[in-house]
Design a protein around this motif. Structure first.
Motif, PDB file in Angstrom:
ATOM      1  N   VAL A  38     -35.607  -1.549 -50.338  1.00  0.00           N
ATOM      2  CA  VAL A  38     -35.397  -0.360 -51.080  1.00  0.00           C
ATOM      3  C   VAL A  38     -35.801   0.211 -52.152  1.00  0.00           C
ATOM      4  O   VAL A  38     -36.404   1.527 -52.719  1.00  0.00           O
ATOM      5  CB  VAL A  38     -33.668  -0.473 -51.872  1.00  0.00           C
ATOM      6  N   LEU A  39     -36.883  -0.879 -53.018  1.00  0.00           N
ATOM      7  CA  LEU A  39     -38.075  -0.414 -53.954  1.00  0.00           C
ATOM      8  C   LEU A  39     -39.300   0.701 -53.097  1.00  0.00           C
ATOM      9  O   LEU A  39     -39.698   1.280 -53.354  1.00  0.00           O
ATOM     10  CB  LEU A  39     -38.855  -1.359 -53.916  1.00  0.00           C
ATOM     11  N   LYS A  40     -39.555   0.788 -51.593  1.00  0.00           N
ATOM     12  CA  LYS A  40     -40.333   1.899 -50.875  1.00  0.00           C
ATOM     13  C   LYS A  40     -39.770   3.254 -51.212  1.00  0.00           C
ATOM     14  O   LYS A  40     -40.118   3.801 -50.961  1.00  0.00           O
ATOM     15  CB  LYS A  40     -40.059   0.864 -49.331  1.00  0.00           C
ATOM     16  N   GLY A  41     -38.271   2.951 -50.728  1.00  0.00           N
ATOM     17  CA  GLY A  41     -37.838   4.602 -50.808  1.00  0.00           C
ATOM     18  C   GLY A  41     -37.989   4.491 -52.019  1.00  0.00           C
ATOM     19  O   GLY A  41     -38.060   6.246 -52.312  1.00  0.00           O
ATOM     20  N   ILE A  42     -37.363   4.210 -53.040  1.00  0.00           N
ATOM     21  CA  ILE A  42     -37.847   3.980 -54.814  1.00  0.00           C
ATOM     22  C   ILE A  42     -39.087   5.477 -55.071  1.00  0.00           C
ATOM     23  O   ILE A  42     -39.621   5.948 -55.985  1.00  0.00           O
ATOM     24  CB  ILE A  42     -37.187   3.921 -55.038  1.00  0.00           C
ATOM     25  N   GLU A  43     -39.886   4.370 -54.055  1.00  0.00           N
ATOM     26  CA  GLU A  43     -41.955   5.052 -55.020  1.00  0.00           C
ATOM     27  C   GLU A  43     -42.187   5.941 -53.532  1.00  0.00           C
ATOM     28  O   GLU A  43     -42.333   7.162 -54.180  1.00  0.00           O
ATOM     29  CB  GLU A  43     -42.482   3.506 -53.928  1.00  0.00           C
ATOM     30  N   THR A  44     -41.224   6.009 -52.479  1.00  0.00           N
ATOM     31  CA  THR A  44     -41.340   7.827 -51.505  1.00  0.00           C
ATOM     32  C   THR A  44     -40.945   8.413 -52.053  1.00  0.00           C
ATOM     33  O   THR A  44     -40.994  10.093 -52.590  1.00  0.00           O
ATOM     34  CB  THR A  44     -40.225   7.099 -50.111  1.00  0.00           C
ATOM     35  N   VAL A  45     -39.823   8.486 -52.869  1.00  0.00           N
ATOM     36  CA  VAL A  45     -39.000   9.627 -53.461  1.00  0.00           C
ATOM     37  C   VAL A  45     -39.289  10.024 -55.488  1.00  0.00           C
ATOM     38  O   VAL A  45     -39.499  11.007 -55.364  1.00  0.00           O
ATOM     39  CB  VAL A  45     -37.361   9.614 -53.981  1.00  0.00           C
ATOM     40  N   GLY A  46     -40.570   9.015 -54.867  1.00  0.00           N
ATOM     41  CA  GLY A  46     -41.095   9.759 -56.803  1.00  0.00           C
ATOM     42  C   GLY A  46     -40.580   9.132 -57.710  1.00  0.00           C
ATOM     43  O   GLY A  46     -40.647   9.546 -59.280  1.00  0.00           O
ATOM     44  N   PHE A  47     -39.612   8.346 -57.520  1.00  0.00           N
ATOM     45  CA  PHE A  47     -38.612   7.476 -58.717  1.00  0.00           C
ATOM     46  C   PHE A  47     -39.321   6.423 -59.611  1.00  0.00           C
ATOM     47  O   PHE A  47     -39.911   5.318 -58.924  1.00  0.00           O
ATOM     48  CB  PHE A  47     -37.565   7.141 -58.528  1.00  0.00           C
ATOM     49  N   GLN A  59     -25.446  16.703 -50.557  1.00  0.00           N
ATOM     50  CA  GLN A  59     -26.259  16.495 -51.377  1.00  0.00           C
ATOM     51  C   GLN A  59     -26.659  15.034 -51.911  1.00  0.00           C
ATOM     52  O   GLN A  59     -28.408  14.600 -51.669  1.00  0.00           O
ATOM     53  CB  GLN A  59     -26.403  17.341 -53.128  1.00  0.00           C
ATOM     54  N   ILE A  60     -25.190  14.378 -51.639  1.00  0.00           N
ATOM     55  CA  ILE A  60     -25.626  12.254 -51.291  1.00  0.00           C
ATOM     56  C   ILE A  60     -26.094  12.047 -50.526  1.00  0.00           C
ATOM     57  O   ILE A  60     -27.336  10.799 -50.152  1.00  0.00           O
ATOM     58  CB  ILE A  60     -24.088  12.321 -51.960  1.00  0.00           C
ATOM     59  N   CYS A  61     -25.911  13.310 -49.154  1.00  0.00           N
ATOM     60  CA  CYS A  61     -26.955  12.465 -47.791  1.00  0.00           C
ATOM     61  C   CYS A  61     -27.886  12.411 -47.785  1.00  0.00           C
ATOM     62  O   CYS A  61     -28.991  11.805 -47.890  1.00  0.00           O
ATOM     63  CB  CYS A  61     -25.693  12.965 -46.524  1.00  0.00           C
ATOM     64  N   GLU A  62     -28.742  14.148 -48.863  1.00  0.00           N
ATOM     65  CA  GLU A  62     -29.967  14.009 -48.684  1.00  0.00           C
ATOM     66  C   GLU A  62     -30.557  12.860 -49.665  1.00  0.00           C
ATOM     67  O   GLU A  62     -31.547  12.528 -49.283  1.00  0.00           O
ATOM     68  CB  GLU A  62     -30.157  15.135 -49.140  1.00  0.00           C
ATOM     69  N   ASP A  63     -30.003  12.570 -50.696  1.00  0.00           N
ATOM     70  CA  ASP A  63     -29.970  12.013 -51.392  1.00  0.00           C
ATOM     71  C   ASP A  63     -30.479  10.490 -50.052  1.00  0.00           C
ATOM     72  O   ASP A  63     -31.092   9.576 -50.831  1.00  0.00           O
ATOM     73  CB  ASP A  63     -29.956  11.529 -52.606  1.00  0.00           C
ATOM     74  N   ALA A  64     -29.537  10.218 -50.003  1.00  0.00           N
ATOM     75  CA  ALA A  64     -29.513   8.710 -48.752  1.00  0.00           C
ATOM     76  C   ALA A  64     -30.602   8.699 -48.114  1.00  0.00           C
ATOM     77  O   ALA A  64     -31.055   7.320 -47.856  1.00  0.00           O
ATOM     78  CB  ALA A  64     -28.003   8.372 -48.358  1.00  0.00           C
ATOM     79  N   LYS A  65     -31.198   9.584 -47.827  1.00  0.00           N
ATOM     80  CA  LYS A  65     -31.921   9.843 -46.631  1.00  0.00           C
ATOM     81  C   LYS A  65     -33.548   9.742 -47.327  1.00  0.00           C
ATOM     82  O   LYS A  65     -33.812   9.061 -46.138  1.00  0.00           O
ATOM     83  CB  LYS A  65     -32.321  11.305 -45.965  1.00  0.00           C
ATOM     84  N   GLY A  66     -33.490  10.180 -48.054  1.00  0.00           N
ATOM     85  CA  GLY A  66     -34.870   9.877 -49.104  1.00  0.00           C
ATOM     86  C   GLY A  66     -35.025   8.695 -49.729  1.00  0.00           C
ATOM     87  O   GLY A  66     -36.132   7.493 -49.115  1.00  0.00           O
ATOM     88  N   LEU A  67     -34.074   7.916 -50.223  1.00  0.00           N
ATOM     89  CA  LEU A  67     -33.938   6.294 -50.773  1.00  0.00           C
ATOM     90  C   LEU A  67     -33.812   4.956 -50.402  1.00  0.00           C
ATOM     91  O   LEU A  67     -33.912   3.980 -49.996  1.00  0.00           O
ATOM     92  CB  LEU A  67     -32.544   6.146 -51.870  1.00  0.00           C
ATOM     93  N   GLY A  68     -32.892   5.958 -48.830  1.00  0.00           N
ATOM     94  CA  GLY A  68     -32.783   5.131 -48.082  1.00  0.00           C
ATOM     95  C   GLY A  68     -33.682   5.286 -46.528  1.00  0.00           C
ATOM     96  O   GLY A  68     -32.942   4.824 -45.417  1.00  0.00           O
ATOM     97  N   ALA A  69     -34.371   5.169 -46.494  1.00  0.00           N
ATOM     98  CA  ALA A  69     -35.490   5.520 -46.042  1.00  0.00           C
ATOM     99  C   ALA A  69     -35.941   4.295 -44.922  1.00  0.00           C
ATOM    100  O   ALA A  69     -35.823   4.486 -43.978  1.00  0.00           O
ATOM    101  CB  ALA A  69     -36.914   6.823 -46.364  1.00  0.00           C
ATOM    102  N   PHE A  70     -35.780   3.226 -45.504  1.00  0.00           N
ATOM    103  CA  PHE A  70     -36.059   2.242 -44.867  1.00  0.00           C
ATOM    104  C   PHE A  70     -35.066   1.309 -44.747  1.00  0.00           C
ATOM    105  O   PHE A  70     -35.785  -0.496 -44.659  1.00  0.00           O
ATOM    106  CB  PHE A  70     -37.569   1.632 -45.344  1.00  0.00           C
ATOM    107  N   VAL A  71     -34.775   1.028 -44.750  1.00  0.00           N
ATOM    108  CA  VAL A  71     -32.678   0.855 -44.932  1.00  0.00           C
ATOM    109  C   VAL A  71     -32.312   0.596 -43.164  1.00  0.00           C
ATOM    110  O   VAL A  71     -32.237   1.699 -42.846  1.00  0.00           O
ATOM    111  CB  VAL A  71     -32.205   0.521 -46.164  1.00  0.00           C
TER     112      VAL A  71
END
Length: 425
Positions: free
Chosen positions: A12-21, A88-100
């Protein structure tokens, strides 16, 4: 507070880092720890405050910590009122959940029915859906609500406004009981009917509130111009000519008819503009939004109803061509800019009719909007007008070579009876 301070899984942290948060917003800081501890949460939060990331991060973390084999029935359900918001939620999930390792499936009308049905039958972990088509698949037993462990209801107040309450209750009554699942509910306003729904279907939910004043993006520069209705369009053109950094502009009007008319006038003056309205087919709406997001389209004209779910980063300007009648819609509109820490500008045009709503808007905000009277050089009067639409001539029916054109059919008339009695010789 930073995301690294939370006890989150590496995926999850890796996904957060990927989207820049990096830093948590207020609603994230208050809601994520409660959700991670297993509590139900009701959150008052406007779009643009980070609530989508709050429930997605909580959802992915809880699912990773409580693994279950993926079957034909989903583990999590996210309900939203509009197709655009689902996308839009699915798009956000794609970024934040890229590694789950979770499969997220959107379900909404207007696109391939069989493709979504097959995806559900193949097994998904998370469904993001509008209520209508989801109920259709459930009635056909394509999937079951019986093993849902996590439920999110996004923009609950809009669910009521758009008439989804019966569908929502249909779904909630078929889910596992509230003590056997975790529920998160987010709404721009926690009205009496939203609180009543939470009381009936949630397990002693913890309440998180972001006050309306805080919901207005702090970095939005707001300005209001007092102008007559006749002067609004030339003022709009003049302001756009001066705003050199207006790279992605969202223009709000109050009616579908005005949205279409304004779009035509902008196009006539060489502005690449499109309109989002309720009667545009879903695939076309998604294409228009993608063009706007990708910078191929600079101006998007929308009404409040059609704009629900428009979450586009880097919107530089929001223009209220019409002041909204509902103060909450003003906050919603200007929240389209200055997202994720970026700066933005909101320009409002108050004409002699709609200025009547200004007092309610400022009372809701708790402060006055900085206003100005435009100067003569702010107007662009030398503008082009759209060409009047011409009716296309009705084409004459074609005749194949060698075929004779039939003469017009004559109407037969019965001959008049001759004089005298019918029985005379």
């Amino acid at each position: 507070m930073k995301f690294t301070e939370l006890n989150l899984p590496p995926e999850v942290l890796k996904g957060i880092e990927t989207v820049g948060f990096t830093d948590l917003t207020q609603v994230q800081e208050e809601s994520i720890p409660l959700a991670l501890a297993g509590h139900d949460v009701t959150g008052q939060a406007q779009t643009g405050t980070g609530k989508t990331a709050a429930f997605l991060i909580s959802l992915f973390t809880r699912m990773l910590r409580n693994p279950r084999e993926t079957g034909s029935n989903p583990r999590a359900l996210i309900l939203a009122p509009t197709r655009e918001l689902v996308a839009q939620i699915c798009e956000d999930a794609k970024g934040l959940g890229a590694f789950v390792p979770f499969k997220v499936q959107p379900i909404f009308g207007g696109i391939d029915y069989q493709k979504q049905r097959d995806a559900l039958r193949g097994g998904v972990d998370v469904i993001v859906a509008t209520p209508g088509r989801l109920i259709d698949y459930a009635k056909q037993k394509v999937f079951s609500f019986g093993r849902i462990e996590f439920l999110v209801i996004d923009e609950a107040d809009r669910m009521f406004d758009m008439g989804f309450i019966r569908d929502l209750r249909f779904i909630l009554r078929r889910l596992p009981s509230f003590d056997q699942r975790q529920t998160m509910l987010f709404s721009a306003t926690l009205s009496h009917r939203v609180r009543e729904l939470a009381y009936e279907f949630m397990n002693v939910a913890e309440r998180v509130e972001v006050e309306p004043e805080q919901m207005t993006a702090e970095r939005v520069e707001q300005i209001l111009f007092h102008v007559s209705r006749r002067e609004k369009f030339p003022l709009l053109l003049g302001l756009l000519a001066k705003e050199e950094d207006a790279n992605r502009v969202l223009v709000f009007v109050n009616t579908k008819r005005e949205a279409e008319h304004l779009t035509e006038r902008l196009r006539a003056n060489d502005f690449r503009a499109a309109v989002i309205s309720g009667d545009i087919p879903q695939l076309k709406r998604m294409r228009i939004l993608n063009e706007f997001k990708n910078g191929l389209l600079r101006f998007l004209v929308a009404t409040d109803v059609a704009s629900r779910g428009i979450h586009v980063d880097d919107v530089t300007h929001v223009i209220n061509y019409d002041l909204p009648q509902d103060p909450e819609d003003y906050v919603h509109r200007i929240g389209r800019t200055a997202r994720a820490g970026a700066a933005g500008k909101a320009i409002s045009l108050a004409d002699e009719e709609l200025v009547l709503h200004l007092g309610d808007i400022e009372e809701y905000l708790g402060r006055r909007i900085p206003s100005a009277v435009p100067g003569e050089d702010d107007f662009l009067w030398n503008y082009k007008r759209p060409h009047p639409r011409k009716k296309a001539p009705v084409p004459e029916k074609s005749v194949a070579p060698g075929e004779r054109k039939r003469p017009p059919r004559r109407r037969r008339t019965r001959p008049k009876p001759s004089g005298g009695d019918a029985g005379s010789s």
